[in-house]
Scaffold this active site. Structure first.
Site, PDB file in Angstrom:
ATOM      1  N   ASP A   1      77.807  -9.995 -23.917  1.00  0.00           N
ATOM      2  CA  ASP A   1      78.830 -11.015 -23.784  1.00  0.00           C
ATOM      3  C   ASP A   1      78.794 -11.476 -22.332  1.00  0.00           C
ATOM      4  O   ASP A   1      78.635 -10.658 -21.418  1.00  0.00           O
ATOM      5  CB  ASP A   1      80.219 -10.474 -24.143  1.00  0.00           C
ATOM      6  CG  ASP A   1      81.200 -11.618 -24.328  1.00  0.00           C
ATOM      7  OD1 ASP A   1      80.988 -12.440 -25.237  1.00  0.00           O
ATOM      8  OD2 ASP A   1      82.171 -11.727 -23.548  1.00  0.00           O
TER       9      ASP A   1
ATOM     10  N   LYS B   1      66.985 -18.700 -11.180  1.00  0.00           N
ATOM     11  CA  LYS B   1      67.956 -18.112 -12.124  1.00  0.00           C
ATOM     12  C   LYS B   1      67.405 -16.795 -12.686  1.00  0.00           C
ATOM     13  O   LYS B   1      68.113 -15.807 -12.768  1.00  0.00           O
ATOM     14  CB  LYS B   1      68.274 -19.087 -13.272  1.00  0.00           C
ATOM     15  CG  LYS B   1      69.285 -18.484 -14.239  1.00  0.00           C
ATOM     16  CD  LYS B   1      69.684 -19.367 -15.408  1.00  0.00           C
ATOM     17  CE  LYS B   1      70.789 -18.657 -16.208  1.00  0.00           C
ATOM     18  NZ  LYS B   1      71.131 -19.314 -17.459  1.00  0.00           N
TER      19      LYS B   1
ATOM     20  N   PRO C   1      69.816 -18.640 -28.722  1.00  0.00           N
ATOM     21  CA  PRO C   1      68.390 -18.433 -28.414  1.00  0.00           C
ATOM     22  C   PRO C   1      68.064 -18.472 -26.913  1.00  0.00           C
ATOM     23  O   PRO C   1      67.078 -17.876 -26.478  1.00  0.00           O
ATOM     24  CB  PRO C   1      67.676 -19.573 -29.156  1.00  0.00           C
ATOM     25  CG  PRO C   1      68.736 -20.568 -29.470  1.00  0.00           C
ATOM     26  CD  PRO C   1      70.055 -19.861 -29.500  1.00  0.00           C
TER      27      PRO C   1
HETATM   28  P1  ITT Z   1      76.535 -14.824 -28.727  1.00  0.00           P
HETATM   29  O1  ITT Z   1      76.207 -15.145 -30.146  1.00  0.00           O
HETATM   30  O2  ITT Z   1      75.567 -13.881 -28.061  1.00  0.00           O
HETATM   31  O3  ITT Z   1      77.982 -14.398 -28.523  1.00  0.00           O
HETATM   32  P2  ITT Z   1      77.346 -17.153 -27.216  1.00  0.00           P
HETATM   33  O4  ITT Z   1      76.671 -18.373 -26.709  1.00  0.00           O
HETATM   34  O5  ITT Z   1      78.511 -17.311 -28.169  1.00  0.00           O
HETATM   35  O6  ITT Z   1      76.272 -16.201 -27.923  1.00  0.00           O
HETATM   36  P3  ITT Z   1      79.092 -15.763 -25.364  1.00  0.00           P
HETATM   37  O7  ITT Z   1      80.119 -15.495 -26.431  1.00  0.00           O
HETATM   38  O8  ITT Z   1      78.664 -14.639 -24.487  1.00  0.00           O
HETATM   39  O9  ITT Z   1      77.723 -16.317 -25.966  1.00  0.00           O
HETATM   40  O10 ITT Z   1      79.608 -17.026 -24.566  1.00  0.00           O
HETATM   41  C1  ITT Z   1      79.345 -17.179 -23.264  1.00  0.00           C
HETATM   42  C2  ITT Z   1      79.360 -18.644 -22.896  1.00  0.00           C
HETATM   43  O11 ITT Z   1      79.307 -18.649 -21.470  1.00  0.00           O
HETATM   44  C3  ITT Z   1      78.133 -19.383 -23.396  1.00  0.00           C
HETATM   45  O12 ITT Z   1      78.367 -20.052 -24.612  1.00  0.00           O
HETATM   46  C4  ITT Z   1      77.861 -20.354 -22.232  1.00  0.00           C
HETATM   47  O13 ITT Z   1      78.635 -21.520 -22.376  1.00  0.00           O
HETATM   48  C5  ITT Z   1      78.369 -19.562 -21.026  1.00  0.00           C
HETATM   49  N1  ITT Z   1      77.242 -18.835 -20.393  1.00  0.00           N
HETATM   50  C6  ITT Z   1      76.884 -17.536 -20.560  1.00  0.00           C
HETATM   51  N2  ITT Z   1      75.790 -17.241 -19.850  1.00  0.00           N
HETATM   52  C7  ITT Z   1      75.431 -18.379 -19.241  1.00  0.00           C
HETATM   53  C8  ITT Z   1      74.368 -18.740 -18.406  1.00  0.00           C
HETATM   54  O14 ITT Z   1      73.411 -17.879 -18.067  1.00  0.00           O
HETATM   55  N3  ITT Z   1      74.308 -19.989 -17.957  1.00  0.00           N
HETATM   56  C9  ITT Z   1      75.255 -20.896 -18.292  1.00  0.00           C
HETATM   57  N4  ITT Z   1      76.288 -20.657 -19.101  1.00  0.00           N
HETATM   58  C10 ITT Z   1      76.383 -19.403 -19.585  1.00  0.00           C
END
Ligand code: ITT
Length: 195
Positions: free
Chosen positions: A77, A174, A22
């Site tokens: 991603d 950010k 979210p």
């Molecule tokens: P989805 O269901 O969209 O895949 P997710 O949280 O699993 O959601 P990702 O597979 O893209 O997302 O994982 C990326 C990870 O990288 C996420 O869980 C965070 O720990 C980190 N991350 C991504 N964007 C970030 C941000 O803006 N700030 C801090 N950490 C971030």
């Protein structure tokens, strides 16, 4: 005084955002509302492939989702790529966060003087059966200690270039410079041209 515009605001374009996170929806919606786009979160299970970059993961995921869901959608991603760790956690950012967290990244970086890191976000847009992948990048450094309570994931240990604060300490900054805001701004402009 500014003249009143007679132009009625158009109906927002509604797009599904396929994600389990979210925080991603909130950040992307903040950007896209300025382009008249409304996001609705949709959970569709997608087993992420092993790949070198987030753009390949986003592309492969969108291909899989398009087999299960026929409408228009976006997904993304993202990951943190740390130079001194040869790009780790990168495409493994989610798993690494779950296993070692920000504390683990700080421990791995003990004694590293080069603290350069990069957040990347690749957004895949599926619109009318055609796919487009857009990548946003934010350069910065890994701090020596976690700071701030806002945001999510690695935000407390990432300080973007041009700021003295971590993402977790300054969510306004950010939303201006993050990997996600950059990618979704390009997406917003692209969709605005198509409407
Ligand atoms: P989805 O269901 O969209 O895949 P997710 O949280 O699993 O959601 P990702 O597979 O893209 O997302 O994982 C990326 C990870 O990288 C996420 O869980 C965070 O720990 C980190 N991350 C991504 N964007 C970030 C941000 O803006 N700030 C801090 N950490 C971030």
């Amino acid at each position: 005084m500014k003249p009143k515009s007679n132009k009625k605001p158009g109906k927002p374009l509604v797009l599904r955002f396929v994600t389990s996170n979210p925080h991603k929806v909130e950040e992307a919606q903040n950007i896209l509302k300025g382009y008249g786009i409304k996001l609705i979160q949709k959970d569709v299970n997608c087993d992420e492939i092993r790949a070198e970059d987030v753009s390949q993961v986003a592309y492969a995921c969108a291909m899989l989702v398009s087999k299960k869901f026929k409408g228009n959608f976006v997904l993304e991603d993202s990951g943190l790529f740390v130079k001194a760790l040869n790009g780790f956690p990168g495409v493994y950012s989610k798993v690494a966060y779950g296993k070692i967290g920000t504390g683990g990244i700080l421990r791995l970086m003990r004694g590293c003087s080069d603290r350069s890191a990069q957040f990347r976000c690749s957004v895949a847009l599926m619109l009318g059966g055609r796919m487009r992948v857009i990548t946003g990048i934010c350069n910065g450094t890994i701090t020596h200690a976690a700071k701030g309570k806002g945001g999510f994931g690695y935000d407390p240990v990432f300080k973007p270039h041009g700021s003295k604060k971590t993402f977790a300490e300054d969510l306004v900054y950010k939303s201006r410079v993050s990997h996600r805001s950059r990618a979704f701004r390009v997406l917003g402009r692209l969709l605005a041209k198509k409407r």
